[in-house]
Scaffold this active site. Sequence first.
Site, PDB file in Angstrom:
ATOM      1  N   HIS A  67      -5.277  14.105  -3.133  1.00 31.96           N
ATOM      2  CA  HIS A  67      -4.726  14.299  -1.787  1.00 31.96           C
ATOM      3  C   HIS A  67      -3.257  13.892  -1.730  1.00 31.96           C
ATOM      4  CE1 HIS A  67      -8.938  14.697  -0.786  1.00 31.96           C
ATOM      5  NE2 HIS A  67      -8.605  15.070   0.427  1.00 31.96           N
ATOM      6  N   SER A  84      -3.456  21.513   4.259  1.00 34.30           N
ATOM      7  CA  SER A  84      -2.830  20.208   4.506  1.00 34.30           C
ATOM      8  C   SER A  84      -1.611  20.330   5.416  1.00 34.30           C
ATOM      9  CB  SER A  84      -2.373  19.574   3.189  1.00 34.30           C
ATOM     10  OG  SER A  84      -3.286  18.609   2.757  1.00 34.30           O
ATOM     11  N   GLU A  86      -0.986  22.511   7.736  1.00 31.82           N
ATOM     12  CA  GLU A  86      -1.407  22.721   9.122  1.00 31.82           C
ATOM     13  C   GLU A  86      -1.974  21.446   9.722  1.00 31.82           C
ATOM     14  OE1 GLU A  86      -2.476  27.437   8.366  1.00 31.82           O
ATOM     15  OE2 GLU A  86      -4.060  26.069   9.007  1.00 31.82           O
ATOM     16  N   GLN A  88      -1.410  18.257   8.785  1.00 34.02           N
ATOM     17  CA  GLN A  88      -0.377  17.226   8.976  1.00 34.02           C
ATOM     18  C   GLN A  88       0.514  17.584  10.168  1.00 34.02           C
ATOM     19  OE1 GLN A  88       1.523  15.116   5.896  1.00 34.02           O
ATOM     20  NE2 GLN A  88      -0.036  15.502   4.336  1.00 34.02           N
ATOM     21  N   PHE A 119      -3.741   6.841   0.858  1.00 37.95           N
ATOM     22  CA  PHE A 119      -4.359   6.772   2.185  1.00 37.95           C
ATOM     23  C   PHE A 119      -4.773   8.176   2.604  1.00 37.95           C
ATOM     24  CE2 PHE A 119      -3.474   7.140   6.850  1.00 37.95           C
ATOM     25  CZ  PHE A 119      -4.455   6.292   7.319  1.00 37.95           C
ATOM     26  N   VAL A 120      -6.074   8.363   2.810  1.00 37.10           N
ATOM     27  CA  VAL A 120      -6.567   9.672   3.253  1.00 37.10           C
ATOM     28  C   VAL A 120      -7.190   9.511   4.625  1.00 37.10           C
ATOM     29  CG1 VAL A 120      -8.194  11.547   2.788  1.00 37.10           C
ATOM     30  CG2 VAL A 120      -6.944  10.492   0.892  1.00 37.10           C
ATOM     31  N   ALA A 123      -6.331  13.884   9.570  1.00 36.56           N
ATOM     32  CA  ALA A 123      -5.225  13.900  10.537  1.00 36.56           C
ATOM     33  C   ALA A 123      -5.525  14.831  11.709  1.00 36.56           C
ATOM     34  CB  ALA A 123      -3.927  14.325   9.847  1.00 36.56           C
TER      35      ALA A 123
END
Lengths: 172, 172
Positions: A67, A84, A86, A88, A119-120, A123
């Site tokens: 990630h 990702s 989109e 974020q 850190f995942v 979002a």
Amino acid sequence: MDISAVNALPFEDFVDIFGNVVEKCPLVSAAVWTRRPFGSLTDLEAAINQFIDALPESGKEGILRCHPDLAGRDLRRGALTRESREEQARAGMDALRPDEASRVARLNEEYKRRFGFPFVVCARASDKASVLRELSERCASERAAERARGIEEVKKICRLRLQGLVLPDNKL
Amino acid sequence: MDISAVNALPFEDFVDIFGNVVEKCPLVSAAVWTRRPFGSLTDLEAAINQFIDALPESGKEGILRCHPDLAGRDLRRGALTRESREEQARAGMDALRPDEASRVARLNEEYKRRFGFPFVVCARASDKASVLRELSERCASERAAERARGIEEVKKICRLRLQGLVLPDNKL
């Protein structure tokens, strides 16, 4: 696409379409194709979650390490996957104020140094203020707890990505 | 790069550099980073092989399904990874005569229909005639045997890709 269309896909098309429901881990969906036919979207999601849960702890950490950082290098380079980017953007990670951006960069580094994976967070299910608060709080956690927490976030991300690809069970 | 330089890599750089030693499966090298420091290139290779061996059978099939067909769709579309493109070219897969190309396409389809994963061979360790003969022979095999054979080929490909990235142990 409904679940019967999913079940009819040759593995190449299945991996093309579902290969990024777990970020940069087409191995996961490619493995799960063995389990078809799926009775429902819930079934497909459960098969993915079971595959992830059966991985050794290093494999779970491997998933996390595939990630990108939130508001990190790949976002700045334009190198995020479409999904990702989109997600974020939806959480405002592409429009941080300079003070927020340097705080996130500092906390991302602290998190990675402490745990050995990034850190995942899902979002898309959150907003900027919550993401920043959570990043700060989770930096103080323990490695095993964060590995488990990160994997739970991976599964939430996966669920939302699947929902964007397959009709919900109650629409069949 | 020698093995101590490998051991000093942060996981992002490790995954950038080694993410495709198993085709389109950065999860594998990302998982193996947990096992550093590696005593040697042989050690790193062994860690990758052990991770693959510990996967459930569906996971091994998943790895195979992340591989492109030989002389197939991705080669024609220019969509191969750099490593695959070079390996397929070295075995002459990008310059088949029309009769060879249609034979390979027919056998690839037969193989995939029979086994549910693609024919995987370490093309770089072979030449055109051997690859074509092997494809034809392996079409007549059994699923479990082909899964195991395909994974052995994945490991050979991985070894050669690793050797292109890390100095051999005897050069240290």
